[in-house]
Scaffold this motif. Structure first.
Motif, PDB file in Angstrom:
ATOM      1  N   UNK A  74       0.823  -1.218   0.000  1.00  0.00           N
ATOM      2  CA  UNK A  74       0.000   0.000   0.000  1.00  0.00           C
ATOM      3  C   UNK A  74       0.855   1.265   0.000  1.00  0.00           C
ATOM      4  N   UNK A  75       1.910   1.232  -0.813  1.00  0.00           N
ATOM      5  CA  UNK A  75       2.773   2.403  -0.978  1.00  0.00           C
ATOM      6  C   UNK A  75       1.963   3.436  -1.766  1.00  0.00           C
ATOM      7  N   UNK A  76       1.766   4.629  -1.210  1.00  0.00           N
ATOM      8  CA  UNK A  76       0.906   5.596  -1.895  1.00  0.00           C
ATOM      9  C   UNK A  76       1.492   6.190  -3.171  1.00  0.00           C
ATOM     10  N   UNK A  77       2.801   6.207  -3.277  1.00  0.00           N
ATOM     11  CA  UNK A  77       3.444   6.830  -4.436  1.00  0.00           C
ATOM     12  C   UNK A  77       4.319   5.807  -5.141  1.00  0.00           C
ATOM     13  N   UNK A  78       3.776   5.199  -6.194  1.00  0.00           N
ATOM     14  CA  UNK A  78       4.511   4.215  -6.986  1.00  0.00           C
ATOM     15  C   UNK A  78       4.914   4.850  -8.311  1.00  0.00           C
ATOM     16  N   UNK A  79       6.195   4.989  -8.520  1.00  0.00           N
ATOM     17  CA  UNK A  79       6.699   5.586  -9.755  1.00  0.00           C
ATOM     18  C   UNK A  79       7.661   4.596 -10.385  1.00  0.00           C
ATOM     19  N   UNK A  80       7.108   3.748 -11.227  1.00  0.00           N
ATOM     20  CA  UNK A  80       7.841   2.673 -11.877  1.00  0.00           C
ATOM     21  C   UNK A  80       8.169   3.113 -13.304  1.00  0.00           C
ATOM     22  N   UNK A  81       9.391   2.845 -13.758  1.00  0.00           N
ATOM     23  CA  UNK A  81       9.824   3.313 -15.077  1.00  0.00           C
ATOM     24  C   UNK A  81      10.141   4.796 -15.056  1.00  0.00           C
ATOM     25  N   UNK A  82      10.518   5.318 -13.906  1.00  0.00           N
ATOM     26  CA  UNK A  82      10.785   6.753 -13.722  1.00  0.00           C
ATOM     27  C   UNK A  82      12.292   7.014 -13.818  1.00  0.00           C
ATOM     28  N   UNK A  83      12.726   7.544 -14.928  1.00  0.00           N
ATOM     29  CA  UNK A  83      14.152   7.780 -15.117  1.00  0.00           C
ATOM     30  C   UNK A  83      14.601   9.125 -14.554  1.00  0.00           C
ATOM     31  N   UNK A  84      13.670  10.016 -14.325  1.00  0.00           N
ATOM     32  CA  UNK A  84      14.000  11.347 -13.788  1.00  0.00           C
ATOM     33  C   UNK A  84      13.600  11.382 -12.314  1.00  0.00           C
ATOM     34  N   UNK A  85      14.370  10.678 -11.507  1.00  0.00           N
ATOM     35  CA  UNK A  85      14.022  10.480 -10.096  1.00  0.00           C
ATOM     36  C   UNK A  85      13.967  11.793  -9.314  1.00  0.00           C
ATOM     37  N   UNK A  86      14.914  12.665  -9.530  1.00  0.00           N
ATOM     38  CA  UNK A  86      14.917  13.930  -8.794  1.00  0.00           C
ATOM     39  C   UNK A  86      13.676  14.749  -9.126  1.00  0.00           C
ATOM     40  N   UNK A  87      13.314  14.841 -10.387  1.00  0.00           N
ATOM     41  CA  UNK A  87      12.090  15.564 -10.764  1.00  0.00           C
ATOM     42  C   UNK A  87      10.876  14.944 -10.081  1.00  0.00           C
ATOM     43  N   UNK A  88      10.830  13.632 -10.041  1.00  0.00           N
ATOM     44  CA  UNK A  88       9.718  12.929  -9.406  1.00  0.00           C
ATOM     45  C   UNK A  88       9.630  13.266  -7.921  1.00  0.00           C
ATOM     46  N   UNK A  89      10.761  13.198  -7.222  1.00  0.00           N
ATOM     47  CA  UNK A  89      10.776  13.483  -5.786  1.00  0.00           C
ATOM     48  C   UNK A  89      10.444  14.952  -5.526  1.00  0.00           C
ATOM     49  N   UNK A  90      10.960  15.847  -6.331  1.00  0.00           N
ATOM     50  CA  UNK A  90      10.620  17.278  -6.162  1.00  0.00           C
ATOM     51  C   UNK A  90       9.120  17.510  -6.347  1.00  0.00           C
ATOM     52  N   UNK A  91       8.545  16.840  -7.339  1.00  0.00           N
ATOM     53  CA  UNK A  91       7.108  16.991  -7.582  1.00  0.00           C
ATOM     54  C   UNK A  91       6.301  16.436  -6.404  1.00  0.00           C
ATOM     55  N   UNK A  92       6.676  15.280  -5.879  1.00  0.00           N
ATOM     56  CA  UNK A  92       5.973  14.719  -4.721  1.00  0.00           C
ATOM     57  C   UNK A  92       6.081  15.645  -3.517  1.00  0.00           C
TER      58      UNK A  92
END
Length: 182
Positions: free
Chosen positions: A83-101
């Motif tokens: 039950x992980x609320x934020x699943x980002x699979x196939x995400x090559x731009x990890x920093x952008x993803x974390x900044x957005x979250x």
């Protein structure tokens, strides 16, 4: 009760402020090995203690995210199971993803932790308030870490990271008094 592990004061101070933690998967939640059956289906081995640590964080009000560059159905299934609320699979731009979250949660990057093990995680490790790597992370990313777990990837390292946050935020006693996991 057993003594809590010794954590450096600066690491505890950083961990006390964390409200969101992101985890790379391969080489962090797994030992980095990739198994492929003859039919081409991928298999991975996840440590049960890591999974419970992620559940404990959720119950403590600390948001969790899996951020993996690999597009893996196995990783997605494990994330859903926990039950992980934020699943980002196939995400090559990890920093952008974390900044957005962080932005969507109204958090500064000082309130975000990330655990990774190799070059695709380096920019993210450098940008967060608490950078964690497993004991067997690649040597090139070690200098970016605020804390190195005592255990290796896929063998309880993610649980070490979870326990650090729970200790720093004074959540352990309540968990132990409850006597079982949530």
């Amino acid at each position: 009760m057993a003594q809590p592990p010794h954590y450096p004061a600066d690491v505890l101070a950083r961990a006390a402020n964390i409200r969101l933690i992101g985890f790379d998967v391969d080489g962090t939640l797994t030992d980095g090995g990739l198994l492929f059956g003859s039919d081409g289906h991928e298999q991975k081995c996840f440590h049960v203690q890591d999974g419970l640590g992620l559940v404990l964080l959720r119950h403590a009000g600390i948001a969790t995210a899996l951020v993996s560059a690999r597009n893996s159905a196995v990783t997605a299934a494990r994330g859903r199971e926990l039950k992980i609320p934020h699943l980002h699979i196939g995400e090559t731009r990890k920093l952008d993803c974390i900044r957005k979250l962080a932005a969507e949660s109204g958090l500064s990057m000082d309130a975000v932790a990330f655990m990774g093990d190799d070059l695709p995680d380096l920019a993210t490790l450098r940008a967060v308030g608490l950078a964690i790597v497993p004991a067997d992370a690649h040597a090139w990313v070690m200098p970016a870490a605020h804390w190195v777990t005592p255990r290796t990837a896929g063998h309880g390292a993610a649980r070490d990271a979870c326990d650090l946050l729970l200790h720093a935020q004074d959540r352990v006693q309540a968990i132990l008094q409850h006597g079982e996991h949530p």
